[in-house]
Design a protein around this motif. Structure first.
Motif, short mmCIF file in Angstrom:
data_model
loop_
_atom_site.label_atom_id
_atom_site.label_comp_id
_atom_site.label_asym_id
_atom_site.label_seq_id
_atom_site.Cartn_x
_atom_site.Cartn_y
_atom_site.Cartn_z
N UNK A 63 0.90 -1.37 0.06
CA UNK A 63 0.17 -0.05 0.20
C UNK A 63 1.13 1.33 -0.02
N UNK A 64 1.94 1.34 0.99
CA UNK A 64 2.67 2.33 1.11
C UNK A 64 3.56 2.78 -0.29
N UNK A 65 3.91 1.49 -1.03
CA UNK A 65 4.80 1.85 -2.20
C UNK A 65 4.05 2.19 -3.36
N UNK A 66 2.86 1.83 -3.38
CA UNK A 66 1.72 1.88 -4.43
C UNK A 66 1.48 3.30 -4.41
N UNK A 67 1.15 3.99 -3.14
CA UNK A 67 0.89 5.36 -2.93
C UNK A 67 2.03 6.30 -3.31
N UNK A 68 3.24 5.61 -2.79
CA UNK A 68 4.49 6.43 -3.34
C UNK A 68 4.72 6.75 -4.82
N UNK A 69 4.29 5.56 -5.57
CA UNK A 69 4.49 5.68 -7.01
C UNK A 69 3.44 6.56 -7.57
N UNK A 70 2.46 6.70 -6.96
CA UNK A 70 1.14 7.78 -7.70
C UNK A 70 1.81 9.05 -7.50
N UNK A 71 3.11 9.44 -6.69
CA UNK A 71 3.59 10.82 -6.93
C UNK A 71 4.53 11.05 -7.54
#
Length: 317
Positions: free
Chosen positions: A170-178
Motif C-alpha cells: 500500500x505504501x509503495x503504491x501510494x508513493x509511486x502515484x506521486x
C-alpha cells in the motif's frame, strides 16, 4: 501542520492504539529529541549491522549509483526520513565532486533532526543546494512532485521494513502515484540472513534498543499527562524466519491501570503492546513487491556479504 494539530493527532493515535483489542503504538513516534539521540546510539552498536552495511554500499558503489541515476539533467533528491544524513552524505559529496547539478530535499517528521542535519551539511558542503521539509512523507511528495525536474526519492536504512507485507504494498503504491514517468526510487532493504544476527540487532547487550522502545512511554507521560511506570514493562523482540519479520513488544508485567490524556487504559498481566516490525526480504519477495506496487527494478547494489541491498526502481506508470 501547527504544533497544536500535531499534538492532537499524537493524542488520537496513541489512544487509538492503546484502546485496541491488541494494543499497539506507532513506531513513527519513537523520534522525539531523546528518541533521535538513542537511535544515533543504536546505529553505532556492534549488533546493529544495517547502518554499516549501507555505508559500505555507498562507499563502494557511489560512482555506479550516480551513473544509474544521472542522465545529464538536473534532478532533485527527496530523502524520506532523512535522519542524520551520515550515509547519504557519502553520495552527496561524490555527486558534488563530479559537478552534478542537483538539489537535496530531506523530509523528516522531526524538526529537531532536520535542524541538526541542515546545520551539519551546510558546514560540510557549503555549495549544496538544500531545501528541508518537516512533516509527513506524502504531504512532502504532494508539494514537491509538482516540480518539472526529475525526482529521485531516497527511502533508505530499511525503513520499508517498518511495514507489514500488506502495508508495504500500500505504501509503495501510494508513493509511486506521486512519481512522474522519469522519476526513480532508491530503496534500502535489509535481507534475510542468519536469524541470530537479525535478532541481536534488536536486542543489544547494552539495552539501548530496549531504552529506545521505553522512551516512547516517557514521551507519552510528558506530552499526554500519562503515568506509565516503565519498570512495569518488559522489552520483548522475536524473529520469524518464514515471514522475515522481527517484531518488538513492550509487555506489561502486572495487572495495572495507566492514565493517558485523562483516560484509563487497563493492562492484563503479560499483555503486550506491539511497538515495531522490522521486515527482512529475499529476492522473490522484492520482485513481488515491485510488481504489486507498479515499479520496474533497474539496478541493485549490495555489501560484500549481501546482508543489505540498495535498489533502484522506476515507476511503471
Amino acid at each position: 501542520m501547527t504544533q497544536a494539530e500535531a499534538t492532537t493527532i499524537f493524542e488520537e493515535e496513541i489512544l487509538e492504539g492503546l484502546k485496541a483489542r491488541n494494543k499497539y503504538l506507532s513506531s513513527k513516534y519513537f523520534y522525539d529529541a531523546r528518541g533521535d539521540e538513542l537511535f544515533q546510539q543504536i546505529m553505532k552498536l556492534e549488533e546493529y549491522y544495517l547502518t554499516r552495511k549501507e555505508h559500505e554500499i555507498f562507499t563502494t558503489h557511489k560512482e555506479a549509483i550516480l551513473q544509474s541515476i544521472y542522465d545529464g539533467q538536473t534532478f532533485r533528491i527527496i530523502e524520506l526520513g532523512a535522519g542524520d544524513g551520515s550515509k547519504t552524505k557519502i553520495l552527496l559529496k561524490h555527486f558534488l565532486s563530479r559537478g552534478i547539478d542537483f538539489t537535496y530535499t530531506p523530509v523528516d517528521i522531526s524538526g529537531n533532526v532536520l535542524e541538526i542535519l541542515e546545520s551539519n551539511l551546510k558546514a560540510d558542503m557549503p555549495d549544496l543546494k538544500m531545501e528541508s521539509f518537516q512533516g509527513d512523507y506524502f504531504d512532502a511528495l504532494a508539494e514537491i512532485s509538482t516540480s518539472p525536474e526529475k525526482d529521485v526519492v531516497f527511502f533508505l536504512g530499511s525503513t520499508l521494513g517498518n511495514f507489514t507485507e500488506e502495508e508495504a504494498v500500500g505504501f509503495m503504491s501510494k508513493l509511486r502515484s506521486f512519481l512522474k514517468p522519469n522519476d526513480l526510487l532508491f530503496l534500502g532493504v535489509d535481507l534475510k540472513k542468519d536469524p541470530s544476527i537479525i535478532l541481536n540487532a534488536y536486542n543489544d547487550d547494552q539495552g539501548v534498543t530496549r531504552e529506545f522502545n521505553l522512551n516512547l512511554l516517557d514521551r507519552i507521560n510528558d506530552e499526554l499527562e500519562a503515568n506509565f511506570d516503565r519498570n512495569q514493562f518488559q522489552h520483548y523482540p522475536y524473529y520469524n524466519p518464514h515471514t522475515g519479520e522481527c517484531r518488538s513488544y513492550l509487555i506489561s508485567k502486572v495487572r495495572q491501570e495507566v492514565i493517558v490524556a485523562g483516560e484509563t487504559i487497563h493492562f492484563r498481566p503479560w499483555e503486550a503492546i506491539f511497538m515495531e516490525v522490522s521486515k527482512k526480504y529475499d529476492e522473490v519477495q522484492l520482485e513481488e513487491l515491485a510488481d504489486k506496487s507498479g515499479f520496474k527494478p533497474i539496478n541493485s547494489f549490495y555489501d560484500q556479504e549481501e546482508w543489505f541491498a540498495d535498489l533502484l526502481w522506476k515507476s511503471e506508470k
